[in-house]
Write a protein that holds these residues in place. Structure first.
Motif, short mmCIF file in Angstrom:
data_model
loop_
_atom_site.label_atom_id
_atom_site.label_comp_id
_atom_site.label_asym_id
_atom_site.label_seq_id
_atom_site.Cartn_x
_atom_site.Cartn_y
_atom_site.Cartn_z
N GLU A 20 0.83 -1.20 0.00
CA GLU A 20 0.00 0.00 0.00
C GLU A 20 0.87 1.26 0.00
O GLU A 20 0.64 2.20 -0.77
CB GLU A 20 -0.94 0.01 1.21
N ARG A 21 1.89 1.27 0.87
CA ARG A 21 2.79 2.42 0.91
C ARG A 21 3.58 2.54 -0.39
O ARG A 21 3.85 3.65 -0.87
CB ARG A 21 3.75 2.30 2.10
N ALA A 22 3.95 1.40 -0.97
CA ALA A 22 4.69 1.42 -2.23
C ALA A 22 3.84 2.00 -3.36
O ALA A 22 4.33 2.80 -4.18
CB ALA A 22 5.15 0.02 -2.59
N ALA A 23 2.56 1.63 -3.42
CA ALA A 23 1.67 2.14 -4.47
C ALA A 23 1.49 3.65 -4.37
O ALA A 23 1.58 4.37 -5.36
CB ALA A 23 0.32 1.43 -4.40
N SER A 24 1.23 4.14 -3.14
CA SER A 24 1.04 5.58 -2.97
C SER A 24 2.34 6.33 -3.25
O SER A 24 2.33 7.43 -3.82
CB SER A 24 0.53 5.89 -1.55
N GLY A 25 3.48 5.73 -2.86
CA GLY A 25 4.76 6.37 -3.14
C GLY A 25 5.06 6.45 -4.62
O GLY A 25 5.61 7.45 -5.11
N ALA A 26 4.72 5.41 -5.36
CA ALA A 26 4.94 5.42 -6.81
C ALA A 26 4.06 6.46 -7.49
O ALA A 26 4.50 7.16 -8.41
CB ALA A 26 4.68 4.04 -7.39
N GLU A 27 2.80 6.58 -7.04
CA GLU A 27 1.91 7.63 -7.58
C GLU A 27 2.49 9.01 -7.31
O GLU A 27 2.47 9.89 -8.17
CB GLU A 27 0.52 7.50 -6.95
N ALA A 86 4.49 1.81 -13.90
CA ALA A 86 4.39 0.35 -13.88
C ALA A 86 4.40 -0.18 -12.45
O ALA A 86 3.68 -1.12 -12.12
CB ALA A 86 5.55 -0.26 -14.67
N ASP A 87 5.19 0.46 -11.59
CA ASP A 87 5.20 0.06 -10.17
C ASP A 87 3.84 0.29 -9.52
O ASP A 87 3.40 -0.50 -8.70
CB ASP A 87 6.27 0.83 -9.40
N VAL A 88 3.17 1.38 -9.90
CA VAL A 88 1.82 1.64 -9.38
C VAL A 88 0.91 0.47 -9.72
O VAL A 88 0.18 -0.06 -8.87
CB VAL A 88 1.25 2.95 -9.96
N PRO A 130 -7.80 -4.24 -8.90
CA PRO A 130 -7.45 -4.55 -10.29
C PRO A 130 -7.80 -3.44 -11.27
O PRO A 130 -7.08 -3.25 -12.25
CB PRO A 130 -8.24 -5.84 -10.57
N GLU A 131 -8.91 -2.72 -11.04
CA GLU A 131 -9.27 -1.63 -11.96
C GLU A 131 -8.22 -0.53 -11.92
O GLU A 131 -7.81 0.00 -12.96
CB GLU A 131 -10.65 -1.05 -11.62
N ALA A 132 -7.77 -0.18 -10.71
CA ALA A 132 -6.73 0.84 -10.58
C ALA A 132 -5.43 0.35 -11.22
O ALA A 132 -4.71 1.13 -11.86
CB ALA A 132 -6.50 1.18 -9.11
N PRO A 177 -13.10 -7.02 -16.45
CA PRO A 177 -13.10 -6.52 -17.82
C PRO A 177 -11.96 -5.55 -18.15
O PRO A 177 -11.33 -5.65 -19.21
CB PRO A 177 -14.47 -5.83 -17.94
N ALA A 178 -11.69 -4.61 -17.24
CA ALA A 178 -10.63 -3.63 -17.51
C ALA A 178 -9.27 -4.31 -17.63
O ALA A 178 -8.43 -3.94 -18.45
CB ALA A 178 -10.59 -2.59 -16.39
N VAL A 179 -9.06 -5.33 -16.82
CA VAL A 179 -7.80 -6.08 -16.86
C VAL A 179 -7.71 -6.89 -18.16
O VAL A 179 -6.67 -6.88 -18.83
CB VAL A 179 -7.67 -6.99 -15.63
N ALA A 180 -8.78 -7.58 -18.51
CA ALA A 180 -8.79 -8.38 -19.74
C ALA A 180 -8.52 -7.50 -20.96
O ALA A 180 -7.79 -7.88 -21.88
CB ALA A 180 -10.12 -9.10 -19.88
#
Length: 439
Positions: free
Chosen positions: A339-346, A365-367, A379-381, A419-422
């Motif tokens: 979670e911290r990694a995703a917010s940091g990458a953003e 890509a890290d996000v 998955p949508e994000a 669907p968004a992932v596919a």
């Protein structure tokens, strides 16, 4: 897409080493360095590079090693030694016509990439022989090549630049070996050539050629010590730390980062020290030591907050607030703090703004990856971020970016029913199948 076929082992070179020279890889590497020194070549071959040659991970050595190996083996060609020679490159025109408004963006990008050799060419032509007098203009030319390499790499990745960088480095070494110069010019030229070795090493690292990168960083370290250039020495140690972490050797990454800090401590650049503390944090994170990681990150932020200094080297310009946030996010990811990694990458992507396209692509890509693998996946994000990564192709051409996209696809596979992932997976397959991400 980049060629990812299984490397073909070079059994012929291995036979030469084992049966003719009767040497271990380490002994053979030392022999390469010794012969290179006798030839006036400044190289830093190690057993890892010899292993890359023999295992086929490096299809053909750089020009400087080709010369040394030919001398060592009594005149044998690279083909005789089992290497696979690259196909000859198409010639590059020596002059360019101005861009016209009628040209489309694809043509402009093609010219930028194909013209890299012209942009980086050092002024060693028919009117100036390698044995001539070398002075301030040649030193400036080498420094200008370094600046140009970094500028184009930040925005477009390493793939279009490797050959131009190698040629520029070869010219600089020619000047060092055959030119006439004062002792003061020699020191400056050696430092500038060391900086060019680091720039070239970065391009090979970004292209997934760790063995060549390690050799180039070693050459830069040797040049720094000969020229008594502590800034260059610290930079080389920092690059070796980055390479060690990327190769899965955290203890080596920590030691190299601490070595960089020791050299840089008296240079008067808090942000340079901040970067090396963040490199150390990456090593601790890879080892899984959260406490040591946090301490190094705190030191890095504290030093960064002291602001820029006149002593900051020009190449440090990439270490903007976005990069500080991005390097922390990578450490958090290695610790499993998704979670911290995703917010940091953003945050890293936002802080970079419109600059440093390749790094923005990598952090985006890290996000996507962190959203896909976190405890409560989104998955949508993840798919939305992954879509933003594809938008950087083909203008950004980097083996690391292609590998990141591969990792994104792997992380999203488990969410393939969304669907968004596919939809993204289908777009990714189409893009890579048509060569949109070719490096």
């Amino acid at each position: 897409m980049a060629d990812r076929r299984k490397p073909v082992p070079n059994t012929r070179l291995r036979a030469v080493r084992e049966l003719e020279f009767q040497m271990s890889r380490d002994e053979f590497a030392k022999k390469v360095n010794k012969v290179g020194m006798a030839m006036g070549e400044n190289v830093a071959c190690g057993s890892r590079l010899v292993a890359d040659w023999e295992d086929g991970r490096v299809a053909c050595p750089r020009a400087v090693y080709q010369r040394i190996l030919t001398t060592m083996t009594g005149g044998r060609s690279m083909a005789d030694l089992g290497f696979r020679l690259p196909a000859p490159a198409l010639p590059v025109l020596p002059a360019a016509r101005p861009y016209g408004l009628q040209e489309d963006s694809v043509e402009r990008r093609a010219f930028l990439f194909d013209g890299a050799g012209v942009i980086l060419a050092l002024p060693l032509g028919a009117d100036r022989q390698a044995s001539g007098k070398i002075g301030a203009s040649e030193v400036r030319a080498v420094k200008a090549a370094v600046t140009t390499l970094y500028a184009h790499d930040h925005d477009h990745g390493s793939a279009p630049l490797r050959q131009a960088a190698s040629e520029a480095l070869h010219t600089a070494y020619q000047w060092l070996q055959s030119g006439t110069y004062t002792s003061r010019t020699e020191s400056k030229l050696r430092s500038a050539t060391g900086a060019l070795s680091i720039a070239a090493g970065w391009l090979f690292y970004d292209s997934g050629r760790a063995g060549d990168a390690h050799s180039l960083y070693g050459e830069a370290l040797a040049a720094a010590r000969i020229a008594d250039d502590p800034e260059l020495e610290a930079h080389a140690f920092g690059c070796l730390s980055l390479l060690a972490k990327a190769s899965g050797r955290p203890r080596e990454a920590i030691s190299a980062a601490q070595g960089a800090q020791a050299v840089a401590r008296n240079l008067g650049s808090p942000r340079l020290l901040s970067l090396f503390n963040m490199r150390e944090a990456g090593g601790w994170a890879l080892m899984g030591d959260a406490t040591a990681t946090d301490k190094a990150i705190v030191r890095a932020h504290t030093l960064y907050a002291q602001g820029p200094a006149d002593a900051d080297p020009p190449w440090l310009s990439f270490y903007a607030p976005g990069e500080l946030a991005g390097l922390e996010c990578l450490a958090r990811a290695d610790l499993g703090q998704h979670e911290r990694a995703a917010s940091g990458a953003e945050q890293a992507v936002l802080l970079h703004g419109d600059a440093f396209a390749r790094n923005r692509a990598l952090y985006t890509a890290d996000v996507a990856i962190q959203h896909a693998v976190r405890d409560r996946p989104e998955p949508e994000a993840a798919a939305e971020a992954a879509g933003r990564v594809l938008a950087f192709l083909p203008e950004v051409r980097s083996d690391r970016l292609l590998q990141s996209l591969h990792n994104v696809a792997g992380a999203l596979q488990r969410h393939g029913r969304v669907p968004a992932v596919a939809s993204w997976i289908e777009e990714y397959r189409t893009t890579t199948a048509t060569g949109g991400g070719r490096a």
